[in-house]
Scaffold this motif. Structure first.
Motif, PDB file in Angstrom:
ATOM      1  N   PRO A 187     -78.152   7.010 -12.287  1.00 44.06           N
ATOM      2  CA  PRO A 187     -78.702   5.665 -12.487  1.00 44.06           C
ATOM      3  C   PRO A 187     -78.328   4.685 -11.381  1.00 44.06           C
ATOM      4  CG  PRO A 187     -77.738   6.512 -14.515  1.00 44.06           C
ATOM      5  CD  PRO A 187     -77.358   7.477 -13.437  1.00 44.06           C
ATOM      6  N   CYS A 188     -77.229   4.970 -10.662  1.00 42.36           N
ATOM      7  CA  CYS A 188     -76.786   4.048  -9.610  1.00 42.36           C
ATOM      8  C   CYS A 188     -77.525   4.246  -8.296  1.00 42.36           C
ATOM      9  CB  CYS A 188     -75.277   4.189  -9.371  1.00 42.36           C
ATOM     10  SG  CYS A 188     -74.781   5.842  -8.795  1.00 42.36           S
ATOM     11  N   PHE A 211     -71.463   1.542  -1.513  1.00 45.66           N
ATOM     12  CA  PHE A 211     -70.495   0.708  -2.234  1.00 45.66           C
ATOM     13  C   PHE A 211     -71.171  -0.042  -3.373  1.00 45.66           C
ATOM     14  CE2 PHE A 211     -68.302  -3.386  -2.824  1.00 45.66           C
ATOM     15  CZ  PHE A 211     -67.037  -2.927  -3.177  1.00 45.66           C
ATOM     16  N   LEU A 212     -72.439  -0.423  -3.182  1.00 44.54           N
ATOM     17  CA  LEU A 212     -73.172  -1.147  -4.226  1.00 44.54           C
ATOM     18  C   LEU A 212     -73.449  -0.270  -5.439  1.00 44.54           C
ATOM     19  CD1 LEU A 212     -75.765  -3.154  -2.095  1.00 44.54           C
ATOM     20  CD2 LEU A 212     -73.480  -3.840  -2.855  1.00 44.54           C
ATOM     21  N   ARG A 213     -73.286   1.033  -5.305  1.00 43.78           N
ATOM     22  CA  ARG A 213     -73.488   1.912  -6.455  1.00 43.78           C
ATOM     23  C   ARG A 213     -72.462   1.657  -7.548  1.00 43.78           C
ATOM     24  NH1 ARG A 213     -74.814   7.950  -4.244  1.00 43.78           N
ATOM     25  NH2 ARG A 213     -74.789   8.328  -6.509  1.00 43.78           N
ATOM     26  N   PHE A 214     -71.292   1.141  -7.177  1.00 41.03           N
ATOM     27  CA  PHE A 214     -70.303   0.775  -8.195  1.00 41.03           C
ATOM     28  C   PHE A 214     -70.794  -0.410  -9.029  1.00 41.03           C
ATOM     29  CE2 PHE A 214     -67.717   2.786  -4.847  1.00 41.03           C
ATOM     30  CZ  PHE A 214     -67.122   3.783  -5.602  1.00 41.03           C
ATOM     31  N   CYS A 251     -73.648   1.011 -11.334  1.00 39.35           N
ATOM     32  CA  CYS A 251     -73.250   2.003 -12.338  1.00 39.35           C
ATOM     33  C   CYS A 251     -73.287   1.405 -13.740  1.00 39.35           C
ATOM     34  CB  CYS A 251     -71.848   2.526 -12.018  1.00 39.35           C
ATOM     35  SG  CYS A 251     -71.246   3.766 -13.205  1.00 39.35           S
ATOM     36  N   PRO A 252     -74.003   2.021 -14.689  1.00 32.68           N
ATOM     37  CA  PRO A 252     -74.097   1.464 -16.047  1.00 32.68           C
ATOM     38  C   PRO A 252     -72.910   1.805 -16.935  1.00 32.68           C
ATOM     39  CG  PRO A 252     -75.433   3.441 -15.891  1.00 32.68           C
ATOM     40  CD  PRO A 252     -74.841   3.219 -14.521  1.00 32.68           C
ATOM     41  N   ASN A 267     -67.046   7.526 -13.412  1.00 37.36           N
ATOM     42  CA  ASN A 267     -66.614   8.925 -13.339  1.00 37.36           C
ATOM     43  C   ASN A 267     -67.866   9.795 -13.208  1.00 37.36           C
ATOM     44  OD1 ASN A 267     -65.596  11.498 -13.645  1.00 37.36           O
ATOM     45  ND2 ASN A 267     -64.181  10.942 -15.292  1.00 37.36           N
ATOM     46  N   CYS A 268     -68.306  10.002 -11.968  1.00 39.34           N
ATOM     47  CA  CYS A 268     -69.569  10.700 -11.730  1.00 39.34           C
ATOM     48  C   CYS A 268     -69.544  12.129 -12.254  1.00 39.34           C
ATOM     49  CB  CYS A 268     -69.894  10.700 -10.244  1.00 39.34           C
ATOM     50  SG  CYS A 268     -70.091   9.060  -9.524  1.00 39.34           S
ATOM     51  N   LEU A 269     -68.430  12.814 -12.083  1.00 40.27           N
ATOM     52  CA  LEU A 269     -68.351  14.210 -12.499  1.00 40.27           C
ATOM     53  C   LEU A 269     -68.476  14.360 -14.009  1.00 40.27           C
ATOM     54  CD1 LEU A 269     -65.518  15.519 -10.145  1.00 40.27           C
ATOM     55  CD2 LEU A 269     -67.986  15.517  -9.791  1.00 40.27           C
TER      56      LEU A 269
END
Length: 405
Positions: A269-270, A236-239, A242-243, A248-250
């Protein structure tokens, strides 16, 4: 025979590697703690981002349903309460034994506290030998040994429901004290993802049916996960990490997970905290006897669970950080949930670091080497009594049991 002298030389390099990994883990933990502090002030926005982009992210992140800074103490259970558990063990089928069959041994453990009632400590064995038991899974490409394990999971859930129903009957449909059903391990059955639809239905439907009986009886169900390897809360902390404006990872990280020319797996990067686990993070944030906020798992397999979707929290039980899981109907009833947590923590203290009901359920269910030998000896006697000829193990099995060395 294991050559310990040769092995000792390899362990020197292993210890040095683990020392470097420990230093790197400390750095990752510091980054995770920083992200966690930042996420506390943006929790609602991060939850909205997750809900909006959930179908465009390749990782599994849980959703907090309480404030991230919530770390309440777990209440003490009442003196009078009941805890029951079930566990299973098996004897796997072998073509080298006297008969191709398998056995499941499912335990039933009921512990009463403050009620002057005797405990129940027993197990129920069941042997499977009919063709429909041994070969039905092969139509889906599932080995009999694997199917046996899935059947054991079903039997454990059904045993819990039966115990709950028996307690209700004895108490004339009014349980005299708070009661808890405990399961060893996760309530999220990841193996279901790889199963064909028909095989999956044969496993999940009786399990959910058993859980529904517990819900109707008003008995909370908790899964106790020791030494959890999950990273759902860290994901959840990856949100927060996220830079990009939109996670939108894809689109932003299309080559995520691929391997470069040097053999390294490309990361986004996350992923600054990986491979850190949730237990490490919460060990730095929870005092003994306290729990983390409640989270809802977003594992895709839970789409099959219907109203029994899984929630979880982490609890500092003193010796470790345990992951405690429960169905939605337990999490949504705060009184029921907090009462169940209190009884679980008391079980850990009584069991000196692990719930005593689960430990006893394991001890009642486990099939040891001597039990296995006696099972096949009893089976051999029965087959001879029935007039069968040439009863015995294969030459390979007989030779392995007696060495000339």
């Amino acid at each position: 025979m294991l050559d310990l002298t040769k092995l000792a030389r390899q362990m020197q390099g292993m210890s040095q590697h683990m020392t470097r990994e420990a230093e790197a883990a400390r750095d990752r933990l510091e980054r995770a703690q920083t992200l966690f502090e930042e996420a506390q002030t943006h929790q609602e926005e991060l939850v909205r981002r997750q809900a909006r982009w959930v179908h465009r992210i390749p990782f599994n992140a849980a959703t907090p349903v309480e404030p991230l800074d919530r770390r309440p103490a777990i209440q003490t259970p009442p003196e009078a309460h009941t805890v029951f558990a079930s566990d299973g063990s098996q004897i796997a089928p072998s073509a080298h034994e006297i008969a191709y069959c398998y056995l499941l041994n499912v335990s039933r453990v009921i512990l009463h506290y403050g009620q002057s009632r005797h405990p129940v400590l027993d197990s129920v064995p069941e042997i499977f030998y009919r063709p429909e038991d041994l070969y039905i899974s092969r139509q889906w490409g599932i080995r009999t040994e694997e199917w046996m394990g899935y059947r054991r999971t079903v039997s454990e859930a059904v045993a819990l429901a039966e115990i709950g129903q028996d307690l209700l009957v004895i108490a004339n449909n009014a349980l005299p004290a708070p009661t808890l059903a405990l399961v060893d391990g996760s309530l999220i059955y990841w193996f279901l993802e790889q199963l064909p639809g028909e095989a999956r239905d044969r496993i999940i439907e009786p399990i959910l049916g058993a859980w529904e009986l517990l819900r109707l009886a008003g008995i909370p169900l908790l899964g106790y996960v020791s030494a959890s390897r999950s990273a759902e809360t860290l994901s959840f902390l990856r949100f927060q990490a996220c830079p990009y404006e939109e996670p939108n990872c894809l689109h932003h990280c299309p080559d995520l997970g691929t391997v470069d020319r040097k053999g390294r797996i490309k990361q986004a990067p996350c992923q600054v905290c990986e491979p850190l686990r949730d237990g490490v993070l919460w060990s730095s944030r929870l005092e003994p006897g306290h729990r983390s906020p409640l989270w809802q798992s977003r594992s895709r397999i839970l789409d099959l669970y219907g109203s029994h979707s899984i929630y979880f929290c982490y609890v500092n039980v003193g010796l470790e950080i345990a992951r405690i899981e429960c169905p939605a109907w337990v999490a949504e009833d705060s009184r029921l949930f907090e009462s169940a947590l209190g009884m679980t923590l008391a079980q850990v203290y009584k069991g000196y670091g692990y719930p005593v009901a689960l430990a006893e359920a394991h001890n009642q269910a486990v099939v040891r080497g001597g039990d296995r030998s006696r099972f096949f000896a009893l089976l051999e006697q029965e087959m001879i009594r029935a007039g069968l000829q040439n009863v015995g193990t294969s030459y390979k099995e007989a030779r392995k049991r007696g060495s000339i060395a």
